[in-house]
Design a protein around this motif. Structure first.
Motif, PDB file in Angstrom:
ATOM      1  N   ASP A 143      -1.521 -24.537  28.832  1.00 25.13           N
ATOM      2  CA  ASP A 143      -1.706 -24.031  27.477  1.00 25.13           C
ATOM      3  C   ASP A 143      -2.171 -22.575  27.490  1.00 25.13           C
ATOM      4  OD1 ASP A 143      -1.872 -24.927  24.533  1.00 25.13           O
ATOM      5  OD2 ASP A 143      -3.787 -23.939  24.849  1.00 25.13           O
ATOM      6  N   GLY A 144      -3.172 -22.275  28.326  1.00 24.57           N
ATOM      7  CA  GLY A 144      -3.659 -20.909  28.386  1.00 24.57           C
ATOM      8  C   GLY A 144      -2.593 -19.932  28.844  1.00 24.57           C
ATOM      9  N   SER A 145      -1.891 -20.301  29.913  1.00 24.22           N
ATOM     10  CA  SER A 145      -0.846 -19.424  30.439  1.00 24.22           C
ATOM     11  C   SER A 145       0.349 -19.362  29.496  1.00 24.22           C
ATOM     12  CB  SER A 145      -0.404 -19.924  31.817  1.00 24.22           C
ATOM     13  OG  SER A 145       0.509 -19.031  32.403  1.00 24.22           O
ATOM     14  N   LEU A 146       0.639 -20.495  28.840  1.00 21.58           N
ATOM     15  CA  LEU A 146       1.720 -20.527  27.858  1.00 21.58           C
ATOM     16  C   LEU A 146       1.472 -19.525  26.743  1.00 21.58           C
ATOM     17  CD1 LEU A 146       4.214 -21.929  26.483  1.00 21.58           C
ATOM     18  CD2 LEU A 146       2.566 -23.469  25.408  1.00 21.58           C
ATOM     19  N   LEU A 147       0.265 -19.559  26.175  1.00 25.34           N
ATOM     20  CA  LEU A 147      -0.049 -18.626  25.082  1.00 25.34           C
ATOM     21  C   LEU A 147      -0.112 -17.192  25.577  1.00 25.34           C
ATOM     22  CD1 LEU A 147      -0.526 -19.250  22.045  1.00 25.34           C
ATOM     23  CD2 LEU A 147      -0.473 -21.236  23.532  1.00 25.34           C
ATOM     24  N   ASN A 148      -0.535 -17.003  26.836  1.00 25.53           N
ATOM     25  CA  ASN A 148      -0.463 -15.669  27.429  1.00 25.53           C
ATOM     26  C   ASN A 148       0.965 -15.153  27.378  1.00 25.53           C
ATOM     27  OD1 ASN A 148      -2.568 -14.087  28.326  1.00 25.53           O
ATOM     28  ND2 ASN A 148      -2.934 -15.298  30.158  1.00 25.53           N
ATOM     29  N   GLY A 149       1.898 -16.015  27.811  1.00 23.68           N
ATOM     30  CA  GLY A 149       3.312 -15.636  27.829  1.00 23.68           C
ATOM     31  C   GLY A 149       3.876 -15.466  26.434  1.00 23.68           C
ATOM     32  N   LEU A 150       3.578 -16.428  25.545  1.00 25.22           N
ATOM     33  CA  LEU A 150       4.123 -16.363  24.190  1.00 25.22           C
ATOM     34  C   LEU A 150       3.621 -15.136  23.448  1.00 25.22           C
ATOM     35  CD1 LEU A 150       4.051 -20.065  22.888  1.00 25.22           C
ATOM     36  CD2 LEU A 150       5.782 -18.881  24.237  1.00 25.22           C
ATOM     37  N   TYR A 178       8.701 -14.766  19.725  1.00 24.62           N
ATOM     38  CA  TYR A 178       7.625 -15.635  19.217  1.00 24.62           C
ATOM     39  C   TYR A 178       6.822 -14.910  18.142  1.00 24.62           C
ATOM     40  CZ  TYR A 178       2.883 -17.675  19.292  1.00 24.62           C
ATOM     41  OH  TYR A 178       1.659 -18.191  18.947  1.00 24.62           O
ATOM     42  N   LYS A 179       6.424 -13.681  18.422  1.00 22.14           N
ATOM     43  CA  LYS A 179       5.606 -12.933  17.470  1.00 22.14           C
ATOM     44  C   LYS A 179       6.375 -12.632  16.185  1.00 22.14           C
ATOM     45  CE  LYS A 179       4.435  -9.736  20.526  1.00 22.14           C
ATOM     46  NZ  LYS A 179       3.753  -8.569  21.147  1.00 22.14           N
ATOM     47  N   ASP A 180       7.673 -12.336  16.335  1.00 20.76           N
ATOM     48  CA  ASP A 180       8.476 -12.023  15.153  1.00 20.76           C
ATOM     49  C   ASP A 180       8.770 -13.274  14.331  1.00 20.76           C
ATOM     50  OD1 ASP A 180       8.491  -9.426  16.007  1.00 20.76           O
ATOM     51  OD2 ASP A 180      10.511  -9.494  16.872  1.00 20.76           O
ATOM     52  N   TYR A 181       8.960 -14.408  14.978  1.00 19.44           N
ATOM     53  CA  TYR A 181       9.279 -15.648  14.253  1.00 19.44           C
ATOM     54  C   TYR A 181       8.138 -16.016  13.303  1.00 19.44           C
ATOM     55  CZ  TYR A 181      10.704 -20.453  13.276  1.00 19.44           C
ATOM     56  OH  TYR A 181      11.068 -21.616  12.640  1.00 19.44           O
ATOM     57  N   ASN A 223       6.735 -23.173  10.970  1.00 21.02           N
ATOM     58  CA  ASN A 223       5.866 -22.148  10.409  1.00 21.02           C
ATOM     59  C   ASN A 223       4.519 -22.195  11.122  1.00 21.02           C
ATOM     60  OD1 ASN A 223       4.349 -24.328   9.105  1.00 21.02           O
ATOM     61  ND2 ASN A 223       6.081 -24.396   7.658  1.00 21.02           N
ATOM     62  N   ILE A 224       3.637 -21.281  10.774  1.00 18.59           N
ATOM     63  CA  ILE A 224       2.333 -21.210  11.433  1.00 18.59           C
ATOM     64  C   ILE A 224       1.538 -22.491  11.225  1.00 18.59           C
ATOM     65  CG2 ILE A 224       0.060 -20.085  11.332  1.00 18.59           C
ATOM     66  CD1 ILE A 224       1.460 -17.443  10.974  1.00 18.59           C
ATOM     67  N   GLY A 225       1.587 -23.044  10.009  1.00 13.60           N
ATOM     68  CA  GLY A 225       0.838 -24.263   9.718  1.00 13.60           C
ATOM     69  C   GLY A 225       1.233 -25.415  10.621  1.00 13.60           C
ATOM     70  N   ALA A 244      13.201 -19.697  23.357  1.00 15.52           N
ATOM     71  CA  ALA A 244      12.438 -18.905  24.322  1.00 15.52           C
ATOM     72  C   ALA A 244      10.973 -19.318  24.316  1.00 15.52           C
ATOM     73  CB  ALA A 244      12.566 -17.420  23.993  1.00 15.52           C
ATOM     74  N   TRP A 245      10.478 -19.765  23.132  1.00 17.36           N
ATOM     75  CA  TRP A 245       9.096 -20.259  23.064  1.00 17.36           C
ATOM     76  C   TRP A 245       9.029 -21.771  22.832  1.00 17.36           C
ATOM     77  CZ3 TRP A 245       7.538 -22.594  18.561  1.00 17.36           C
ATOM     78  CH2 TRP A 245       8.221 -22.287  17.370  1.00 17.36           C
ATOM     79  N   ARG A 246      10.060 -22.362  22.232  1.00 14.80           N
ATOM     80  CA  ARG A 246      10.023 -23.809  22.002  1.00 14.80           C
ATOM     81  C   ARG A 246      10.126 -24.593  23.317  1.00 14.80           C
ATOM     82  NH1 ARG A 246      10.492 -24.725  16.502  1.00 14.80           N
ATOM     83  NH2 ARG A 246      11.645 -23.126  15.319  1.00 14.80           N
TER      84      ARG A 246
END
Length: 518
Positions: free
Chosen positions: A40-47, A53-56, A114-116, A182-184
């Motif tokens: 999880d930590g490394s995943l969010l580092n990558g994402l 991911y940021k644009d979506y 979405n973010i929610g 790419a992030w899913r």
């Protein structure tokens, strides 16, 4: 060869009679939470590095912090029940339900529109993984073979970097994809650890200490024989541990209500609780959250701005941390828990001040910064994470269950997790905001309170090296609660336990009657 062993729960067990094979399965089954957390930590580092991911989600510093920290919202909501569930249902069933719930959270997160929805999936993942965080560590400390316990329980949290390394590789591999997969895809892959755990659970026994606490003494004896002596119930190692466990549990039941309130009732329990929970908050606030979740932002302050270079650094960093945490586990086993923690804390405090100074130099003149300055800063980031991994990674799971006796172990470990999750929730949310606003100054703020942690360890921690869980009572109470010889003396051939004397003293006539009938 598999032998069916009663577990005292609805979840059956067919256990290998070879202790080495059983130890291997025990370790892999209990690693689900630490590997999931590492992923999880490394995943969010990558994402957090990936534009797709940021644009979506159209992320800002605040929503980036929310997406990242939401797993800790779930942990805080779920932790309160974890200790109670472990004591009531047994260690293995809690691991099963936590694994199943984690899979549900991963699926929701990967399917987020979405973010929610993304936050909800991560919160569900955090809730159920919080159960595994308590059950896994308590279970392994109570069940692992005595001769391997320090290494086995210490290495449990080292799987954090196994999960982190896999996540770093997966996100690097999908980083060139232009679709949301790419992030899913990396998010979905996170469920693999829970699936492995569910598959392995039927082949490991229940905790012998939990079984003994339920009055299932024959089954506890059999489990001790399986994990320590290839099924030999007359082994000296098995007999000594069996007597220690039963005698100590009898003492605790006669002197306490075995409720969560026992953590606060006596001066000894409160001291145990303070020391046992301290790795939770200490390991969280020392400064590793920056590199654990926001490595991209940290590397930017050091001058590494290329996205692919940041993702590659994420992979290399996790390999480095895996090596250092294995080294630290050996130090904790051979040198001791307290000296290893002090070495770690001194080193990472020093490196954090250096990182802050070098980042300040880069920030004052980014265009004129030399390659030596950039690479020196990155090297110190790596050294800092290595110093953290030497002690805090193995000691997070090894030290607290040793300090906490059986009556407060599960609930005390739960409180330790709260002491980690609550500040982590705040810091993970605030860190990107802080880095965006004050930059390099964050390192100096963090390093300042690291000095205080070093002092607290010096004056409060005790050394537990070379003792069984029951023998540690002597450190806090002046004597252990069993007249069985210390296990180290039995292993060295300096003492011996008589089987008949052990059963009479520990179990009384009722147990002897059951043995004779069998």
């Amino acid at each position: 060869m598999l032998t069916k062993i009663n577990t005292g729960t609805w979840l059956p067990a067919w256990v290998p009679q070879t202790s080495g094979i059983l130890a291997f399965i025990l370790l892999f089954c209990a690693m689900v939470e630490s590997a999931t957390n590492g992923f999880d930590g490394s995943l969010l580092n990558g994402l957090n590095i990936l534009p797709v991911y940021k644009d979506y989600f159209n992320l800002t510093p605040a929503t980036t912090g929310l997406n990242t920290a939401s797993v800790y919202i779930g942990k805080i909501l779920g932790l309160w029940a974890s200790g109670l569930l472990c004591d009531r249902l047994g260690r293995r069933p809690v691991i099963f339900w936590s694994s199943l719930g984690s899979i549900i959270g991963v699926i929701i997160m990967a399917a987020a529109q979405n973010i929610g929805m993304f936050v909800a999936g991560r919160a569900i993942l955090g809730l159920f993984s919080s159960w595994a965080s308590v059950a896994g560590a308590v279970y392994l400390s109570e069940t692992f073979a005595a001769r391997w316990r320090s290494w086995g329980v210490g290495i449990l949290n080292n799987f954090y970097y196994v999960g982190a390394l896999i996540a770093a590789g997966v996100t690097l591999g999908t980083s060139k994809w232009q679709s949301t997969w790419a992030w899913r895809a990396p998010c979905l892959f996170q469920g693999i650890f829970a699936i492995i755990c569910i598959v392995l659970l039927p082949f490991i026994p229940e905790s012998p200490r939990w079984l003994a606490a339920q009055g299932l003494h024959d089954d506890a004896h059999q489990v001790l024989a399986s994990v320590n002596a290839d099924g030999d119930m007359n082994s000296q190692i098995v007999l000594v541990q069996f007597k220690e466990i039963v005698d100590t549990l009898a003492y605790e039941k006669s002197h306490s209500t075995m409720s969560p309130l026992e953590m606060f009732k006596s001066k000894v329990s409160r001291r145990r609780l303070f020391i046992g929970t301290s790795p939770g908050w200490m390991s969280c606030i020392v400064g590793n959250i920056i590199a654990s979740y926001y490595l991209g932002d940290e590397l930017k302050t050091a001058g590494i701005t290329n996205r692919e270079d940041q993702l590659k650094a994420n992979v290399v960093l996790n390999v480095w941390c895996l090596v250092t945490c294995l080294t630290g586990t050996q130090l904790a086993v051979s040198w001791g828990r307290k000296p290893t923690a002090l070495l770690c804390q001194f080193s990472l405090t020093t490196f954090l001040f250096i990182i802050g100074g070098l980042s300040k130099m880069y920030a004052s003149n980014p265009q004129g910064a030399s390659q030596a300055l950039v690479y020196g800063d990155v090297a110190c980031i790596f050294l800092f994470q290595g110093a953290y991994s030497i002690a805090w990674t193995p000691l997070m799971t090894l030290y607290p269950p040793e300090i906490l006796n059986y009556s407060i172990r599960a609930n005390g470990y739960t409180l330790k997790q709260y002491c980690n999750a609550l500040p982590a929730l705040v810091l993970i949310y605030l860190m990107p905001i802080g880095l965006a606003n004050i930059g390099w100054k964050m390192y100096f703020v963090n390093a300042s309170w690291d000095v205080l942690i070093f002092i607290v360890i010096i004056f409060t921690w005790v050394e537990t090296k070379g003792k069984t869980l029951e023998e540690i009572d002597e450190i806090f109470e002046g004597s252990k609660h069993s007249d069985a010889p210390n296990l180290a003396k039995v292993v060295a051939g300096q003492a011996r336990m008589d089987h008949d004397a052990m059963t009479k003293t520990a179990m009384g006539d009722a147990y002897l009657g059951k043995a004779h009938e069998a």
